[in-house]
Design a protein around this motif. Structure first.
Motif, PDB file in Angstrom:
ATOM      1  N   THR A   1       3.461  18.391  -0.358  1.00  0.00           N
ATOM      2  CA  THR A   1       2.328  17.838  -0.918  1.00  0.00           C
ATOM      3  C   THR A   1       2.156  16.485   0.007  1.00  0.00           C
ATOM      4  N   TRP A   2       3.259  15.898   0.362  1.00  0.00           N
ATOM      5  CA  TRP A   2       2.859  14.431   0.954  1.00  0.00           C
ATOM      6  C   TRP A   2       2.541  14.688   2.277  1.00  0.00           C
ATOM      7  N   SER A   3       2.954  15.657   3.221  1.00  0.00           N
ATOM      8  CA  SER A   3       2.539  15.967   4.325  1.00  0.00           C
ATOM      9  C   SER A   3       1.199  16.549   4.421  1.00  0.00           C
TER      10      SER A   3
ATOM     11  N   PHE B   1       5.776  14.501  10.811  1.00  0.00           N
ATOM     12  CA  PHE B   1       6.607  15.198   9.808  1.00  0.00           C
ATOM     13  C   PHE B   1       7.131  14.345   8.671  1.00  0.00           C
ATOM     14  N   THR B   2       7.665  15.010   7.580  1.00  0.00           N
ATOM     15  CA  THR B   2       8.166  14.580   6.473  1.00  0.00           C
ATOM     16  C   THR B   2       9.550  14.704   6.417  1.00  0.00           C
ATOM     17  N   SER B   3      10.622  13.936   6.581  1.00  0.00           N
ATOM     18  CA  SER B   3      11.991  14.376   6.748  1.00  0.00           C
ATOM     19  C   SER B   3      12.623  14.915   5.495  1.00  0.00           C
ATOM     20  N   ASN B   4      11.997  14.495   4.343  1.00  0.00           N
ATOM     21  CA  ASN B   4      12.619  15.199   2.902  1.00  0.00           C
ATOM     22  C   ASN B   4      11.636  15.192   2.189  1.00  0.00           C
ATOM     23  N   ASN B   5      11.266  16.285   1.419  1.00  0.00           N
ATOM     24  CA  ASN B   5      10.039  16.721   0.557  1.00  0.00           C
ATOM     25  C   ASN B   5      10.385  16.503  -0.649  1.00  0.00           C
ATOM     26  N   THR B   6      10.356  15.459  -1.418  1.00  0.00           N
ATOM     27  CA  THR B   6      10.751  14.715  -2.466  1.00  0.00           C
ATOM     28  C   THR B   6      10.317  15.853  -3.620  1.00  0.00           C
ATOM     29  N   ILE B   7       9.270  16.405  -3.408  1.00  0.00           N
ATOM     30  CA  ILE B   7       8.650  17.408  -4.684  1.00  0.00           C
ATOM     31  C   ILE B   7       9.319  18.685  -4.604  1.00  0.00           C
TER      32      ILE B   7
ATOM     33  N   CYS C   1       7.463   9.747  11.478  1.00  0.00           N
ATOM     34  CA  CYS C   1       8.143  10.233  10.187  1.00  0.00           C
ATOM     35  C   CYS C   1       7.809   9.489   8.977  1.00  0.00           C
ATOM     36  N   ASP C   2       7.587  10.440   7.783  1.00  0.00           N
ATOM     37  CA  ASP C   2       7.713   9.961   6.637  1.00  0.00           C
ATOM     38  C   ASP C   2       9.079  10.182   6.242  1.00  0.00           C
ATOM     39  N   MET C   3       9.809   8.840   5.886  1.00  0.00           N
ATOM     40  CA  MET C   3      10.984   8.903   5.236  1.00  0.00           C
ATOM     41  C   MET C   3      11.316   8.401   3.977  1.00  0.00           C
ATOM     42  N   SER C   4      10.125   8.241   3.247  1.00  0.00           N
ATOM     43  CA  SER C   4      10.217   7.597   1.975  1.00  0.00           C
ATOM     44  C   SER C   4      11.295   8.265   1.042  1.00  0.00           C
ATOM     45  N   SER C   5      11.722   9.362   1.083  1.00  0.00           N
ATOM     46  CA  SER C   5      12.839   9.774   0.004  1.00  0.00           C
ATOM     47  C   SER C   5      14.117   9.955   0.654  1.00  0.00           C
TER      48      SER C   5
ATOM     49  N   ALA D   1       9.260   2.142  -0.462  1.00  0.00           N
ATOM     50  CA  ALA D   1      10.560   1.580  -0.845  1.00  0.00           C
ATOM     51  C   ALA D   1      11.262   2.109  -2.005  1.00  0.00           C
ATOM     52  N   GLN D   2      10.305   2.714  -3.010  1.00  0.00           N
ATOM     53  CA  GLN D   2      10.739   2.981  -4.385  1.00  0.00           C
ATOM     54  C   GLN D   2      11.679   4.277  -4.471  1.00  0.00           C
ATOM     55  N   LYS D   3      11.980   4.908  -3.404  1.00  0.00           N
ATOM     56  CA  LYS D   3      12.909   6.180  -3.816  1.00  0.00           C
ATOM     57  C   LYS D   3      14.395   5.425  -3.301  1.00  0.00           C
ATOM     58  N   ASN D   4      14.502   5.136  -2.024  1.00  0.00           N
ATOM     59  CA  ASN D   4      15.943   4.854  -1.534  1.00  0.00           C
ATOM     60  C   ASN D   4      16.363   3.324  -1.569  1.00  0.00           C
TER      61      ASN D   4
ATOM     62  N   GLY E   1       0.770  -1.175   0.154  1.00  0.00           N
ATOM     63  CA  GLY E   1      -0.035  -0.001   0.106  1.00  0.00           C
ATOM     64  C   GLY E   1       0.908   1.169  -0.023  1.00  0.00           C
ATOM     65  N   GLY E   2       2.115   1.180  -0.013  1.00  0.00           N
ATOM     66  CA  GLY E   2       3.184   2.250  -0.301  1.00  0.00           C
ATOM     67  C   GLY E   2       3.112   3.266   1.109  1.00  0.00           C
ATOM     68  N   ALA E   3       3.525   4.301   1.021  1.00  0.00           N
ATOM     69  CA  ALA E   3       3.569   5.362   2.055  1.00  0.00           C
ATOM     70  C   ALA E   3       2.237   5.649   2.264  1.00  0.00           C
ATOM     71  N   SER E   4       1.257   5.756   0.927  1.00  0.00           N
ATOM     72  CA  SER E   4       0.110   6.311   1.192  1.00  0.00           C
ATOM     73  C   SER E   4      -0.753   5.527   2.196  1.00  0.00           C
ATOM     74  N   LEU E   5      -0.537   4.140   2.237  1.00  0.00           N
ATOM     75  CA  LEU E   5      -1.503   3.650   3.201  1.00  0.00           C
ATOM     76  C   LEU E   5      -0.950   4.046   4.641  1.00  0.00           C
ATOM     77  N   GLN E   6       0.095   4.346   4.689  1.00  0.00           N
ATOM     78  CA  GLN E   6       0.595   4.849   6.044  1.00  0.00           C
ATOM     79  C   GLN E   6      -0.081   5.947   6.679  1.00  0.00           C
ATOM     80  N   PHE E   7      -0.271   6.945   5.621  1.00  0.00           N
ATOM     81  CA  PHE E   7      -1.093   8.171   5.931  1.00  0.00           C
ATOM     82  C   PHE E   7      -2.358   7.823   6.655  1.00  0.00           C
ATOM     83  N   CYS E   8      -2.923   6.689   6.236  1.00  0.00           N
ATOM     84  CA  CYS E   8      -4.193   6.125   6.920  1.00  0.00           C
ATOM     85  C   CYS E   8      -3.946   5.241   8.230  1.00  0.00           C
TER      86      CYS E   8
HETATM   87  C1  LIG Z   1       6.856   9.233  -3.061  1.00  0.00           C
HETATM   88  C2  LIG Z   1       6.537   9.476  -1.632  1.00  0.00           C
HETATM   89  C3  LIG Z   1       5.295   9.222  -1.015  1.00  0.00           C
HETATM   90  C4  LIG Z   1       4.271   8.258  -1.867  1.00  0.00           C
HETATM   91  O1  LIG Z   1       4.561   7.209  -1.733  1.00  0.00           O
HETATM   92  P1  LIG Z   1       3.601   5.554  -2.262  1.00  0.00           P
HETATM   93  O2  LIG Z   1       4.595   4.845  -1.925  1.00  0.00           O
HETATM   94  O3  LIG Z   1       3.436   5.751  -3.577  1.00  0.00           O
HETATM   95  O4  LIG Z   1       2.326   5.890  -1.605  1.00  0.00           O
HETATM   96  C5  LIG Z   1       4.932   9.625   0.425  1.00  0.00           C
HETATM   97  N1  LIG Z   1       5.608  10.356   0.990  1.00  0.00           N
HETATM   98  C6  LIG Z   1       6.855  10.768   0.357  1.00  0.00           C
HETATM   99  C7  LIG Z   1       7.749  11.609   0.994  1.00  0.00           C
HETATM  100  C8  LIG Z   1       7.228  10.682  -0.900  1.00  0.00           C
HETATM  101  O5  LIG Z   1       8.382  10.938  -1.427  1.00  0.00           O
END
Ligand SMILES: *Cc1c(COP(=O)(O)O)cnc(C)c1O
Length: 361
Positions: A102-104, A147-153, A171-175, A194-197, A75-82
């Motif tokens: 955007t992600w926060s 919080f979001t540690s790195n704002n990808t966008i 923390c959302d550390m996705s990127s 997982a798909q960033k780093n 479900g990616g990071a987005s399911l974690q938001f829920c």
């Molecule tokens: C890409 C990204 C997301 C979204 O990730 P999904 O796995 O597509 O849900 C969330 N947070 C950050 C910081 C991102 O870079």
């Protein structure tokens, strides 16, 4: 060998070449199983070894104690938001969020949709998220501070994490997970698509402090409870085996080839400095994030003459540099230089950018 481009994609993003080569090498016969990773049972001894290796390496690399548990949840990071507000909010307590892009914003929306008492403690929306609002005042009443540690966008990154004064940080550390060392002790939960780093898309890595599991409401559906994943070592149902396998190889690469997180951090700093130095010394390119807030992972910039950006991106691609277009919501340019993007690729991009400036500037 096929032609591989210099990949600056934001996500899914580049993977270390030695990892891709190893996947190819053992693809038809994984560890003497006579099967590929796509065909083996997740209950087999081969997969058991793989998932446990991914967990152990995560704990070693991030210096996590036994009070933390590492989970893999689809479900990616987005399911974690829920899942975060669903599992970890507390009766009569607000949940705090810092909005840095955007992600926060999406994370906040999901907590609000569940009717939680969301407090926006700080935000950088007033200047289009071009900076990190370091001045955060947590009064200690919240169930957690997200919080979001790195704002990808937007291309910003916390250089020093907020002080939540005892409230668990989430923390959302996705990127930027595995890109730099940090002290995990103030964190109740850390998650990363997982798909960033660290791998391909298809799972989020979730690191949860075990005492947070006591908060999980018993009435939630099984697949939405952290406790289900914790009790079953992320194998309540069939996990994304290929993704977890690739993650374990990426973590092995960080640990054994790179030499650990400190060294990874050093390389990442060198890479980012190369590009920021060029951008800062030029009137042709301009960075979009404040200097004390800019990301080591996503270098966002514009051309002073924005009309030239399309040409820049097209010519870059012709020269073998892919993924430089900024996110569709902001425009401009972005070079994502995650762990797997080497200093050689970044130097080549820098040379191309200098050359383009000479021709067009
Ligand atoms: C890409 C990204 C997301 C979204 O990730 P999904 O796995 O597509 O849900 C969330 N947070 C950050 C910081 C991102 O870079």
């Amino acid at each position: 060998m096929t032609n591989r481009i210099n990949n600056f994609n934001a996500g899914p993003a580049a993977l270390p070449l030695p990892v891709l080569e190893q996947i190819r090498e053992e693809f038809l016969d994984l560890n003497g199983s006579g099967m590929s990773i796509l065909e083996i049972s997740h209950r087999s001894k081969w997969f058991d070894k793989i998932i446990n290796e991914a967990i152990e390496r995560t704990k070693r690399l991030l210096k996590l104690g036994d009070d933390f548990q590492v989970l893999f949840i689809q479900g990616g990071a987005s399911l974690q938001f829920c899942m975060i507000p669903m599992n970890l909010s507390l009766e009569n307590k607000p949940v705090d969020y810092i909005n840095t892009g955007t992600w926060s914003t999406k994370a906040i929306k999901e907590a609000e949709a569940q009717g939680k008492d969301v407090r926006a403690l700080a935000s950088s929306e007033d200047r289009n998220f071009a900076y990190i609002p370091y001045d955060v005042k947590e009064d200690g009443r919240a169930a957690y501070l997200h919080f979001t540690s790195n704002n990808t966008i937007k291309g910003t990154q916390w250089t020093k994490f907020p002080d939540a004064g005892g409230v668990p940080l989430i923390c959302d550390m996705s990127s930027d997970i595995m890109s730099r060392p940090f002290d995990a002790s103030p964190f109740g939960l850390i998650y990363a698509g997982a798909q960033k780093n660290i791998g391909p898309s298809g799972t989020a890595m979730v690191i949860i402090r075990k005492d947070m599991l006591d908060r999980v409401p018993s009435g939630l559906p099984s697949m939405l409870k952290y406790s289900t994943f914790a009790e079953k070592n992320s194998m309540f149902n069939t996990p994304p085996c290929f993704v977890i396998y690739t993650i374990s190889l990426v973590l092995r690469w960080i640990e054994e080839t790179i030499g650990g997180i400190d060294r990874m951090d050093q390389i990442n700093r060198e890479k980012a400095a190369l590009l920021y130095k060029l951008i800062d010394s030029s009137g042709f390119y301009k960075g979009t994030a404040d200097k004390d807030s800019r990301s080591l992972m996503n270098i966002t910039f514009r051309l002073a003459d924005e009309g030239l950006e399309k040409k820049f991106i097209a010519e870059a691609l012709e020269h073998g540099f892919g993924g430089l277009k900024g996110h569709r919501s902001v425009g401009g340019c972005r070079a994502s230089i995650y762990n797997a993007t080497g200093i050689v690729q970044v130097k080549a991009l820098k040379n191309f950018m200098a050359d383009f400036e000479k021709r067009e500037g």
